[in-house]
Write an enzyme that holds these catalytic residues in place. Sequence first.
Site, PDB file in Angstrom:
ATOM      1  N   THR A   1       0.869  -1.190   0.000  1.00 50.91           N
ATOM      2  CA  THR A   1       0.000   0.000   0.000  1.00 50.91           C
ATOM      3  C   THR A   1       0.907   1.242   0.000  1.00 50.91           C
ATOM      4  O   THR A   1       0.948   1.979   0.985  1.00 50.91           O
ATOM      5  CB  THR A   1      -0.939   0.008   1.233  1.00 50.91           C
ATOM      6  OG1 THR A   1      -0.149  -0.261   2.415  1.00 50.91           O
ATOM      7  CG2 THR A   1      -2.018  -1.021   1.131  1.00 50.91           C
TER       8      THR A   1
ATOM      9  N   PHE B   1      13.736   2.936  20.571  1.00 49.62           N
ATOM     10  CA  PHE B   1      13.488   3.982  19.562  1.00 49.62           C
ATOM     11  C   PHE B   1      13.969   5.357  20.022  1.00 49.62           C
ATOM     12  O   PHE B   1      13.427   6.371  19.647  1.00 49.62           O
ATOM     13  CB  PHE B   1      11.994   4.038  19.182  1.00 49.62           C
ATOM     14  CG  PHE B   1      11.602   2.932  18.250  1.00 49.62           C
ATOM     15  CD1 PHE B   1      11.436   3.170  16.896  1.00 49.62           C
ATOM     16  CD2 PHE B   1      11.442   1.652  18.709  1.00 49.62           C
ATOM     17  CE1 PHE B   1      11.109   2.145  16.031  1.00 49.62           C
ATOM     18  CE2 PHE B   1      11.114   0.617  17.863  1.00 49.62           C
ATOM     19  CZ  PHE B   1      10.946   0.860  16.512  1.00 49.62           C
ATOM     20  N   LEU B   2      14.982   5.355  20.878  1.00 51.93           N
ATOM     21  CA  LEU B   2      15.544   6.640  21.325  1.00 51.93           C
ATOM     22  C   LEU B   2      16.988   6.806  20.846  1.00 51.93           C
ATOM     23  O   LEU B   2      17.702   7.653  21.375  1.00 51.93           O
ATOM     24  CB  LEU B   2      15.510   6.727  22.854  1.00 51.93           C
ATOM     25  CG  LEU B   2      14.294   7.394  23.508  1.00 51.93           C
ATOM     26  CD1 LEU B   2      14.569   7.632  24.984  1.00 51.93           C
ATOM     27  CD2 LEU B   2      13.892   8.700  22.840  1.00 51.93           C
TER      28      LEU B   2
ATOM     29  N   CYS C   1       7.707   1.354   5.606  1.00 51.93           N
ATOM     30  CA  CYS C   1       6.493   1.622   6.403  1.00 51.93           C
ATOM     31  C   CYS C   1       6.388   3.037   6.955  1.00 51.93           C
ATOM     32  O   CYS C   1       5.434   3.751   6.640  1.00 51.93           O
ATOM     33  CB  CYS C   1       6.403   0.622   7.540  1.00 51.93           C
ATOM     34  SG  CYS C   1       6.051  -1.034   6.945  1.00 51.93           S
TER      35      CYS C   1
ATOM     36  N   LYS D   1      17.773  -0.438   7.386  1.00 52.96           N
ATOM     37  CA  LYS D   1      18.192  -0.798   8.747  1.00 52.96           C
ATOM     38  C   LYS D   1      18.907  -2.137   8.671  1.00 52.96           C
ATOM     39  O   LYS D   1      18.922  -2.773   7.605  1.00 52.96           O
ATOM     40  CB  LYS D   1      17.008  -0.836   9.704  1.00 52.96           C
ATOM     41  CG  LYS D   1      16.030  -1.960   9.445  1.00 52.96           C
ATOM     42  CD  LYS D   1      15.013  -1.987  10.571  1.00 52.96           C
ATOM     43  CE  LYS D   1      14.151  -3.216  10.517  1.00 52.96           C
ATOM     44  NZ  LYS D   1      13.294  -3.366  11.655  1.00 52.96           N
TER      45      LYS D   1
HETATM   46  N1  LIG Z   1       7.427  -4.445   5.451  1.00 52.14           N
HETATM   47  C1  LIG Z   1       7.079  -4.372   6.726  1.00 52.14           C
HETATM   48  O1  LIG Z   1       7.918  -4.393   7.638  1.00 52.14           O
HETATM   49  C2  LIG Z   1       5.621  -4.247   7.115  1.00 52.14           C
HETATM   50  C3  LIG Z   1       5.253  -4.396   8.463  1.00 52.14           C
HETATM   51  C4  LIG Z   1       3.909  -4.297   8.795  1.00 52.14           C
HETATM   52  C5  LIG Z   1       2.956  -4.025   7.821  1.00 52.14           C
HETATM   53  N2  LIG Z   1       3.345  -3.857   6.514  1.00 52.14           N
HETATM   54  C6  LIG Z   1       2.301  -3.612   5.515  1.00 52.14           C
HETATM   55  O2  LIG Z   1       2.040  -4.838   4.828  1.00 52.14           O
HETATM   56  C7  LIG Z   1       1.755  -4.593   3.449  1.00 52.14           C
HETATM   57  C8  LIG Z   1       2.722  -5.383   2.582  1.00 52.14           C
HETATM   58  O3  LIG Z   1       4.030  -4.865   2.793  1.00 52.14           O
HETATM   59  P1  LIG Z   1       5.318  -5.636   2.270  1.00 52.14           P
HETATM   60  O4  LIG Z   1       6.496  -4.899   2.786  1.00 52.14           O
HETATM   61  O5  LIG Z   1       5.186  -7.084   2.541  1.00 52.14           O
HETATM   62  O6  LIG Z   1       5.172  -5.398   0.690  1.00 52.14           O
HETATM   63  P2  LIG Z   1       6.019  -6.096  -0.455  1.00 52.14           P
HETATM   64  O7  LIG Z   1       6.068  -5.119  -1.563  1.00 52.14           O
HETATM   65  O8  LIG Z   1       7.283  -6.648   0.108  1.00 52.14           O
HETATM   66  O9  LIG Z   1       5.122  -7.344  -0.883  1.00 52.14           O
HETATM   67  C9  LIG Z   1       3.894  -7.241  -1.531  1.00 52.14           C
HETATM   68  C10 LIG Z   1       3.815  -8.385  -2.550  1.00 52.14           C
HETATM   69  O10 LIG Z   1       2.494  -8.476  -3.061  1.00 52.14           O
HETATM   70  C11 LIG Z   1       2.568  -8.840  -4.424  1.00 52.14           C
HETATM   71  N3  LIG Z   1       1.263  -8.532  -5.037  1.00 52.14           N
HETATM   72  C12 LIG Z   1       0.685  -7.318  -5.194  1.00 52.14           C
HETATM   73  N4  LIG Z   1      -0.541  -7.460  -5.759  1.00 52.14           N
HETATM   74  C13 LIG Z   1      -0.744  -8.782  -5.939  1.00 52.14           C
HETATM   75  C14 LIG Z   1      -1.818  -9.560  -6.464  1.00 52.14           C
HETATM   76  N5  LIG Z   1      -2.958  -9.006  -6.908  1.00 52.14           N
HETATM   77  N6  LIG Z   1      -1.675 -10.895  -6.535  1.00 52.14           N
HETATM   78  C15 LIG Z   1      -0.549 -11.485  -6.089  1.00 52.14           C
HETATM   79  N7  LIG Z   1       0.509 -10.807  -5.574  1.00 52.14           N
HETATM   80  C16 LIG Z   1       0.402  -9.468  -5.492  1.00 52.14           C
HETATM   81  C17 LIG Z   1       3.744  -8.024  -4.928  1.00 52.14           C
HETATM   82  O11 LIG Z   1       4.263  -8.546  -6.145  1.00 52.14           O
HETATM   83  C18 LIG Z   1       4.727  -8.168  -3.761  1.00 52.14           C
HETATM   84  O12 LIG Z   1       5.562  -9.289  -3.921  1.00 52.14           O
HETATM   85  C19 LIG Z   1       1.833  -3.076   3.285  1.00 52.14           C
HETATM   86  O13 LIG Z   1       0.554  -2.531   3.427  1.00 52.14           O
HETATM   87  C20 LIG Z   1       2.721  -2.638   4.438  1.00 52.14           C
HETATM   88  O14 LIG Z   1       2.471  -1.328   4.835  1.00 52.14           O
HETATM   89  C21 LIG Z   1       4.648  -3.984   6.149  1.00 52.14           C
END
Ligand SMILES: NC(=O)c1ccc[n+]([C@@H]2O[C@H](COP(=O)([O-])OP(=O)(O)OC[C@H]3O[C@@H](n4cnc5c(N)ncnc54)[C@H](O)[C@@H]3O)[C@@H](O)[C@H]2O)c1
Length: 424
Positions: free
Chosen positions: A87, A246-247, A257, A317
């Site tokens: 997102t 976180f300090l 994120c 990080k």
């Molecule tokens: N990265 C983090 O540390 C973290 C932590 C908590 C929450 N989030 C949230 O989780 C969500 C995912 O983050 P992420 O870092 O894993 O993203 P990312 O980009 O690493 O992974 C998303 C995956 O989804 C796939 N994808 C997208 N649309 C698709 C579809 N229609 N069908 C199949 N695959 C599809 C993409 O190709 C990609 O591989 C976000 O909303 C993010 O804010 C991320």
Amino acid sequence: MLNIVVIGCGYVGLPSGFAFASFGHNVTFIEKDTKKLDDLKNGKMPIYEPKLDDLFSKNKKNIAFIEKFSDITDPKVIDIYVIAVGTPTLNDCQNADLSYVFKAVDEIASIAHNNAIVITKSTVPVGTNAKIKEKIPHLTVVSSPEFLREGSAVDDFLYPDRVVIGCDSLEFDKSKLINLYGGILSEKIVFMDTKGAELVKYASNTFLAAKIAFANEISRFCDKEGIFSQGVLKAVGMDKRIGDKFLNPGPGFGGSCFPKDIDAMEYQVEQSGLDLKIIKNIKKSNDDQKKFVLDKIEDELKNKNAKNIALLGLAFKANTSDIRCSIAIDVVKKLTDNKNITITAYDPEAMDEMRHLIGSDRVKYSDNAKDCIKDARIVVVLTEWAEFHEIKWSSLPDCKIVLDFRNICNKNEIINNKIEYYHL
Ligand SMILES: NC(=O)c1ccc[n+]([C@@H]2O[C@H](COP(=O)([O-])OP(=O)(O)OC[C@H]3O[C@@H](n4cnc5c(N)ncnc54)[C@H](O)[C@@H]3O)[C@@H](O)[C@H]2O)c1
């Protein structure tokens, strides 16, 4: 045992899905990126994340990878769909781009049976799950935002501080969700409505980002006044009401994120008509910290008449290969403007990502930290990889200064080798 489909094999989808498999569920992953999918089918993880390989190996009998929804052989047996797609921030405004989420919802709608549950793990603005429900009124819609951190995602998922589950349906059967999170203590599970659940995620990230920005502001003040900021912040954090997490001062928060979630939070507040001043200024404060870091590097390039600069750390990080919104990108882009400088970089896990983004024309990538710094006049530390603490700073006749923006290096070693040491 539940049959689960996880949509998206990224930093959230993979650890979450493998953990569900470890609780005994059958998990089918859908990933549209065919390179990632091929890697996964061959047992290769597309991201670096500690313990992920192991969690996969131990549970692979319950795990399958497919490319599209039409590859699901029997949709009738699927109990739960978990949406874990990206997102990111929209191009033209600060709000979250929900196109991947709603594409997944449309695809789920085309095959799911009436008793299926759709869980949104992706971080989505307040009200999104209600909109999802309008599109699939016959299905149960649950908001269960994810709080894992890259670098410790597996442990964070298996041993969370809390699991938040939001649902607006009065007939919602909580037991299925408790079963889904089978390996996690039920007292850690907090139930609420979907709007509340969505906001818990944004409020948590906004608070953490504000804490980092605050530590960095105190550190900038200390820099100006000649005060040892780490000592000050350590003592501040010893107050149990504040806490020491976180300090730590650093080069400003990055990653996939915090920047986008703070953007989206700011946008949501603005749309509500409120003028919330703390939330409005976190990103600005972080931008100031990044500028402070870039200006310091530029000043030292001039002061030390440097032609060679080494960058240690490219990931946003330690313990991840993720470079999304990493300060290293800003630093590399700024340095590449100056054609007289040779830039050498090293990161234990994130060099492929940087090569892919920036190319190899202007940046030389080293196989290890020792090679990276050997001809450098200035060494800049941008990521807190533990191995940087072990660097031997002897036999570096050209090196004039180490700019340690993570406070990770061995200060005495550096000073004993007649190299200037700068830290936050
Ligand atoms: N990265 C983090 O540390 C973290 C932590 C908590 C929450 N989030 C949230 O989780 C969500 C995912 O983050 P992420 O870092 O894993 O993203 P990312 O980009 O690493 O992974 C998303 C995956 O989804 C796939 N994808 C997208 N649309 C698709 C579809 N229609 N069908 C199949 N695959 C599809 C993409 O190709 C990609 O591989 C976000 O909303 C993010 O804010 C991320």
